[in-house]
Scaffold this motif. Structure first.
Motif, short mmCIF file in Angstrom:
data_model
loop_
_atom_site.label_atom_id
_atom_site.label_comp_id
_atom_site.label_asym_id
_atom_site.label_seq_id
_atom_site.Cartn_x
_atom_site.Cartn_y
_atom_site.Cartn_z
N LYS A 5 0.72 -1.11 0.01
CA LYS A 5 -0.14 0.18 0.13
C LYS A 5 0.90 1.13 0.00
CE LYS A 5 -3.71 -1.94 0.36
NZ LYS A 5 -4.84 -1.15 -1.10
N THR A 6 2.06 1.64 0.93
CA THR A 6 2.86 2.68 0.84
C THR A 6 3.47 2.75 -0.85
OG1 THR A 6 4.13 1.17 2.70
CG2 THR A 6 5.02 3.07 1.92
N TYR A 7 2.96 2.22 -1.60
CA TYR A 7 3.32 2.17 -2.93
C TYR A 7 2.69 2.12 -4.57
CZ TYR A 7 8.13 1.52 -0.51
OH TYR A 7 9.14 1.17 0.19
N SER A 8 1.27 2.50 -4.03
CA SER A 8 -0.26 2.09 -4.73
C SER A 8 -0.54 3.71 -5.02
CB SER A 8 -1.33 1.34 -3.75
OG SER A 8 -0.43 0.27 -3.90
N ILE A 9 -0.73 4.03 -5.84
CA ILE A 9 -1.76 5.12 -6.35
C ILE A 9 -3.08 4.83 -7.00
CG2 ILE A 9 -1.59 7.06 -8.07
CD1 ILE A 9 1.40 6.61 -8.12
N ALA A 10 -3.75 6.02 -6.29
CA ALA A 10 -5.08 5.59 -6.34
C ALA A 10 -5.20 7.08 -7.86
CB ALA A 10 -6.07 6.15 -5.16
N PHE A 23 8.21 8.92 -3.65
CA PHE A 23 8.10 7.18 -2.75
C PHE A 23 9.35 7.44 -1.67
CE2 PHE A 23 4.68 6.41 -5.94
CZ PHE A 23 3.70 6.49 -5.06
N LYS A 24 9.83 6.93 -0.51
CA LYS A 24 10.57 6.55 -0.54
C LYS A 24 11.15 5.38 -0.17
CE LYS A 24 12.31 10.89 1.40
NZ LYS A 24 13.77 10.77 0.83
N VAL A 25 12.02 4.17 -0.87
CA VAL A 25 12.16 3.52 -0.08
C VAL A 25 13.82 3.22 0.61
CG1 VAL A 25 12.99 1.34 -1.99
CG2 VAL A 25 11.27 2.74 -2.45
N GLY A 26 13.13 2.01 1.40
CA GLY A 26 14.15 1.58 2.66
C GLY A 26 13.97 0.20 2.48
N ARG A 27 14.65 -0.49 3.75
CA ARG A 27 14.68 -1.59 4.21
C ARG A 27 13.84 -2.20 4.20
NH1 ARG A 27 18.79 -4.22 7.49
NH2 ARG A 27 19.70 -2.35 7.84
N ALA A 32 10.56 -7.39 2.17
CA ALA A 32 9.31 -8.62 1.74
C ALA A 32 9.30 -9.22 0.24
CB ALA A 32 8.17 -6.81 1.55
N PHE A 33 11.35 -8.95 -0.14
CA PHE A 33 11.44 -9.54 -1.14
C PHE A 33 13.08 -10.59 -1.03
CE2 PHE A 33 9.50 -6.18 -3.07
CZ PHE A 33 8.27 -6.91 -4.31
N SER A 34 12.32 -11.37 0.48
CA SER A 34 13.30 -12.21 1.05
C SER A 34 14.67 -12.78 0.00
CB SER A 34 12.79 -12.99 2.18
OG SER A 34 12.29 -13.56 2.12
N ALA A 35 13.88 -13.21 -0.99
CA ALA A 35 15.29 -13.98 -1.93
C ALA A 35 15.49 -14.11 -2.94
CB ALA A 35 13.76 -15.15 -2.36
N ASP A 113 -0.51 -0.64 -7.70
CA ASP A 113 0.37 -0.71 -7.17
C ASP A 113 2.08 -0.71 -8.08
OD1 ASP A 113 2.35 -2.03 -5.06
OD2 ASP A 113 0.88 -3.78 -4.87
N LEU A 114 3.02 0.10 -7.31
CA LEU A 114 4.25 0.25 -8.07
C LEU A 114 5.10 -0.63 -7.06
CD1 LEU A 114 4.04 3.97 -9.34
CD2 LEU A 114 3.51 1.94 -10.24
N MET A 115 4.84 -1.70 -6.83
CA MET A 115 6.35 -2.21 -4.95
C MET A 115 6.89 -3.14 -5.86
SD MET A 115 4.77 -4.15 -1.96
CE MET A 115 6.50 -5.47 -1.42
N GLN A 116 6.41 -3.62 -7.22
CA GLN A 116 6.78 -4.84 -7.77
C GLN A 116 7.86 -3.92 -8.50
OE1 GLN A 116 6.95 -8.67 -7.21
NE2 GLN A 116 8.07 -9.16 -9.14
#
Length: 206
Positions: A5-10, A23-27, A32-35, A113-116
């Motif tokens: 949800k942090t990286y989603s745009i309505a 957006f700010k991207v951090g740890r 969330a992509f542990s692999a 959702d722009l997370m991926q």
């Protein structure tokens, strides 16, 4: 709040035209992509969204740095990130596959959702060889692993191949790295670059 949800745009209530988001991207994103290979980082993401009746045109600018394992000494290594990309969002009642360039959404959706996309863009922006600047590797680790460089490779799954790179039967791009003759055991490596899950592959025994 969920990380996604942090990286989603309505976009549903947006007027036609240009809209800017930051957006700010951090740890938390990398965890969330542990692999994946990225351990930590700090990036700024600027998004310019062009809202039209039939599609969204999303231009993404990412700057900052990430922390990964150095391919030479295996210690943490800070790698700069500088990425520009464009994602098209189109709408269809039919389920369609995301190809790395076009994302299909149902007409009833009201946010994207722009997370991926952000994570994959950061991964694909990284160099094939991830090492400290010359002279900054841990000397103790270098003595223990004198032939480390060139033995590890990474595979990325996602976008179609770009011109100028070899193409493998799976639709990815292949580049050789670390291939040197008479080097006392170093094997020729390759990095298979595509959007999606990142995995490390060792070709030293192939």
């Amino acid at each position: 709040m969920e990380v996604g949800k942090t990286y989603s745009i309505a976009y549903r209530g947006l007027k036609p035209g240009l809209h800017d988001f930051d957006f700010k991207v951090g740890r938390e994103l990398f965890e969330a992509f542990s692999a994946g290979d990225i351990k930590d980082g700090a990036c700024d993401v600027h998004v310019r969204l062009d809202r039209a009746e039939t599609q969204l045109v999303i231009d993404v600018r990412i700057t900052g740095h990430v922390v990964v394992e150095c391919d030479r000494c295996l210690e943490d290594c800070r790698i700069p990130v500088d990425y520009d990309g464009r994602l098209l969002v189109r709408f269809s009642d039919e389920e369609r596959e995301y190809d790395g360039d076009v994302l299909w959404l149902s007409p009833v959706e009201d946010e994207v959702d722009l997370m991926q996309y952000i994570y994959e863009s950061i991964v694909l922006s990284l160099p094939y060889q991830r090492v400290h600047p010359e002279g900054e590797c841990n000397p103790e680790m270098m003595r223990r692993f004198p032939h480390r460089l060139g033995r590890g490779v990474r595979r990325h799954r996602g976008p179609r191949p770009r011109a100028g790179r070899g193409v493998d039967p799976g639709g990815g791009t292949v580049e050789t790295c670390g291939a040197e003759g008479g080097d006392g055991g170093r094997g020729a490596g390759f990095r298979h670059r595509k959007r999606g899950k990142t995995e490390r592959i060792d070709t030293s025994n192939l």
